[in-house]
Design an enzyme around this catalytic site. Structure first.
Site, PDB file in Angstrom:
ATOM      1  N   GLU A   1       0.811  -1.220   0.000  1.00 56.85           N
ATOM      2  CA  GLU A   1       0.000   0.000   0.000  1.00 56.85           C
ATOM      3  C   GLU A   1       0.845   1.271   0.000  1.00 56.85           C
ATOM      4  O   GLU A   1       0.820   2.065   0.959  1.00 56.85           O
ATOM      5  CB  GLU A   1      -0.952   0.000   1.207  1.00 56.85           C
ATOM      6  CG  GLU A   1      -1.892  -1.190   1.218  1.00 56.85           C
ATOM      7  CD  GLU A   1      -2.893  -1.174   2.373  1.00 56.85           C
ATOM      8  OE1 GLU A   1      -2.868  -0.213   3.170  1.00 56.85           O
ATOM      9  OE2 GLU A   1      -3.685  -2.110   2.484  1.00 56.85           O
TER      10      GLU A   1
ATOM     11  N   GLU B   1      -5.028  -8.497   1.315  1.00 59.64           N
ATOM     12  CA  GLU B   1      -5.654  -8.023   2.555  1.00 59.64           C
ATOM     13  C   GLU B   1      -7.132  -7.808   2.320  1.00 59.64           C
ATOM     14  O   GLU B   1      -7.537  -7.211   1.303  1.00 59.64           O
ATOM     15  CB  GLU B   1      -5.071  -6.680   3.018  1.00 59.64           C
ATOM     16  CG  GLU B   1      -3.732  -6.784   3.690  1.00 59.64           C
ATOM     17  CD  GLU B   1      -3.264  -5.441   4.239  1.00 59.64           C
ATOM     18  OE1 GLU B   1      -4.111  -4.582   4.579  1.00 59.64           O
ATOM     19  OE2 GLU B   1      -2.047  -5.260   4.321  1.00 59.64           O
TER      20      GLU B   1
HETATM   21  O1  IFM Z   1      -3.831  -2.537   9.407  1.00 60.95           O
HETATM   22  C1  IFM Z   1      -3.840  -2.084   8.097  1.00 60.95           C
HETATM   23  C2  IFM Z   1      -2.686  -2.681   7.325  1.00 60.95           C
HETATM   24  O2  IFM Z   1      -1.468  -2.394   7.929  1.00 60.95           O
HETATM   25  C3  IFM Z   1      -2.655  -2.143   5.927  1.00 60.95           C
HETATM   26  N1  IFM Z   1      -3.940  -2.249   5.275  1.00 60.95           N
HETATM   27  C4  IFM Z   1      -5.103  -1.859   6.005  1.00 60.95           C
HETATM   28  C5  IFM Z   1      -5.113  -2.470   7.386  1.00 60.95           C
HETATM   29  C6  IFM Z   1      -6.367  -2.026   8.166  1.00 60.95           C
HETATM   30  O3  IFM Z   1      -6.377  -0.647   8.280  1.00 60.95           O
END
Ligand code: IFM
Length: 474
Positions: free
Chosen positions: A169, A375
């Site tokens: 990200e 994710e």
């Molecule tokens: O916890 C974060 C993660 O580190 C990166 N993506 C989003 C998650 C939730 O906010």
């Protein structure tokens, strides 16, 4: 309870869960590790919920064997973790610290012995503080430092780790770290945020080259983006243009150079008041466009936007923490809105369509490129009941909806090869500290005891059979 035809994934579909170094490891002063920007930021008064830090976090550094045993009990086939740069190369330059590398070797070996595939992310936001002191991501040299670090880690772990992602990200690193300042290092300079985005892209390109040079041919190199699923609030030209601007700043600023070797003209025009983009040198965008083995998508919530209607205050509800500074350089007159319907404890609205739409978007944009969801998950205020069990039906319902959407995308032709639940366990949720719980496993932060929630059992059933279990009643 949901019904309908059973949803079956193929037996080679990879079911995993994700964490990140600063969010789970703790042990911040052990083994030669030096501070990262998140140590500095979280220790700065007022930056995180109740001053929470990652000093201890889930103590995964010491408890990784138990955590791998937990993953085994959950039937996980893969574990996605990130390497703490300042644990393996404390100043961000020079030779590696063996003790740091040994931790990740031991973790990978423990996973492999349990039949769990390690999936390694090189950078999940924890830049060594010394590199920030030298200018951080807005400075070009940081990209070269990242490539050197990638080579060190690849040389040390390439014999046991096959799945590699460069960045996680980069939008958050660039725009929350240097734009709105709600993430480390907490700077609020829109031009610096755009330079950071480019140097993160460059780091991905140089890092991918370094990985390819150091890793065996069977290794797969990927990157995890958090593209936005942007919806205009109405179908007016003004709202559609607001959606276009956010799409450029959230998604195309990374996917453009990484997949197509270019920054789009509209992005450059929209941000021309902020930067002349002279930090982009000839050849950069082609260098960033490296052949990838897969693109990884992280998805949680849609972004509903409109053109701001008057000169009043622009609503900044973009879900990443409060700041008077915008994380969207140049997009000053855009309002963010809550989508109708249910929300998670983050205040993020739930729209699984975004999952399938984004996967299909990239399968169209990069035909033939494999995709992973690295994710997806939800925070809820779940608590143990009188028997100490944690029932989290909302999380199960959220996962069911989003995994169904992954299945829809596959049915429509997207080559999605795996899904990683965020997160294995409750952990340090950045500026929200420990107040938001994303885990399938509860962590009692007083005792560090792990308590699998009902979602862990539900996910275990899915990981073992590939058959999406129904949402239990009640
Ligand atoms: O916890 C974060 C993660 O580190 C990166 N993506 C989003 C998650 C939730 O906010």
């Amino acid at each position: 309870m949901t019904s309908g035809s059973p949803i079956q994934f193929p037996s080679d579909f990879l079911w995993g869960s994700s964490t990140a170094s600063y969010q789970v490891e703790g042990a911040v002063r052990e083994g030669g590790r030096t501070p990262s920007i998140w140590d500095t930021f979280s220790h700065t008064p007022g930056k995180t919920h109740r001053g929470d830090t990652g000093d201890t976090a889930c103590d995964h550094y010491h408890r990784y064997r138990d955590d791998v045993a937990l993953m085994s009990r959950m039937g996980l086939q893969a574990y996605r973790f990130s390497v703490s740069w300042s644990r393996v190369q404390p100043t961000g330059r020079g030779p590696a610290v063996q003790q740091g590398l040994d931790f990740y070797r031991a973790l990978s070996d423990e996973l492999l012995a349990a039949g769990i595939t390690p999936v390694l992310t090189l950078y999940h936001w924890d830049l060594p503080q010394e590199l920030e002191d030298a200018g951080g991501w807005p400075v070009r040299d940081t990209a070269q430092r990242f490539a050197d670090y990638a080579a060190l880690v690849a040389e040390a772990l390439g014999d046991r780790v096959e799945l590699w992602t460069t960045l996680n990200e980069p939008w958050c690193s660039a725009f929350l770290g240097y734009g709105s300042g709600v993430h480390a290092p907490g700077r609020t300079d829109p031009a610096a945020a755009l330079r950071a985005a480019h140097h993160l892209n460059l780091a991905h390109g140089l890092g991918t080259q370094a990985l390819r040079a150091a890793l065996p041919a069977r290794a797969q190199v990927m990157v995890s983006l958090n593209p936005a699923y942007v919806k205009p609030r109405t179908d007016t030209p003004a709202d559609r243009d607001a959606a276009r601007q956010i799409d450029a700043l959230a998604t195309r600023v990374f996917s453009g150079p990484m997949l197509h070797g270019r920054y789009d003209d509209d992005l450059i025009a929209d941000t021309s008041r902020i930067t002349d983009w002279s930090h982009v040198r000839d050849g950069d965008t082609q260098l960033i466009r490296q052949p990838l083995d897969a693109l990884c998508v992280n998805y949680y919530t849609p972004s509903v936007v409109s053109a701001a209607e008057d000169d009043g205050e622009v609503e900044r509800r973009d879900g990443h923490g409060a700041s008077e500074h915008s994380p969207w350089p140049g997009a000053d007159r855009i309002a963010f809105h809550q989508a109708p319907g249910e929300q998670t404890a983050m205040g993020w609205s739930i729209d699984p369509t975004g999952m399938s739409e984004l996967l299909l978007r990239f399968s169209r944009e990069a035909p033939g490129l494999a995709l992973y969801v690295t994710e997806n998950g939800a925070a809820y205020d779940d608590k143990p009941d009188a028997d100490g069990r944690v029932h989290d039906p909302e999380r199960i319902a959220y996962l069911h909806q989003h995994i169904s959407a992954v299945h829809d995308a596959r049915a429509a032709g997207a080559d999605v090869r795996g899904y990683f639940l965020w997160s294995l366990m409750d952990n340090f949720e950045w500026s929200y500290g420990y107040s938001k719980r994303f885990g399938a496993v509860r962590v009692d932060y007083d005792t560090l005891e792990r308590i699998p929630k009902s979602s862990a059992d539900w996910y275990a059933q899915l990981a073992r059979t590939g058959l999406l279990p129904e949402v239990p009643e009640g």
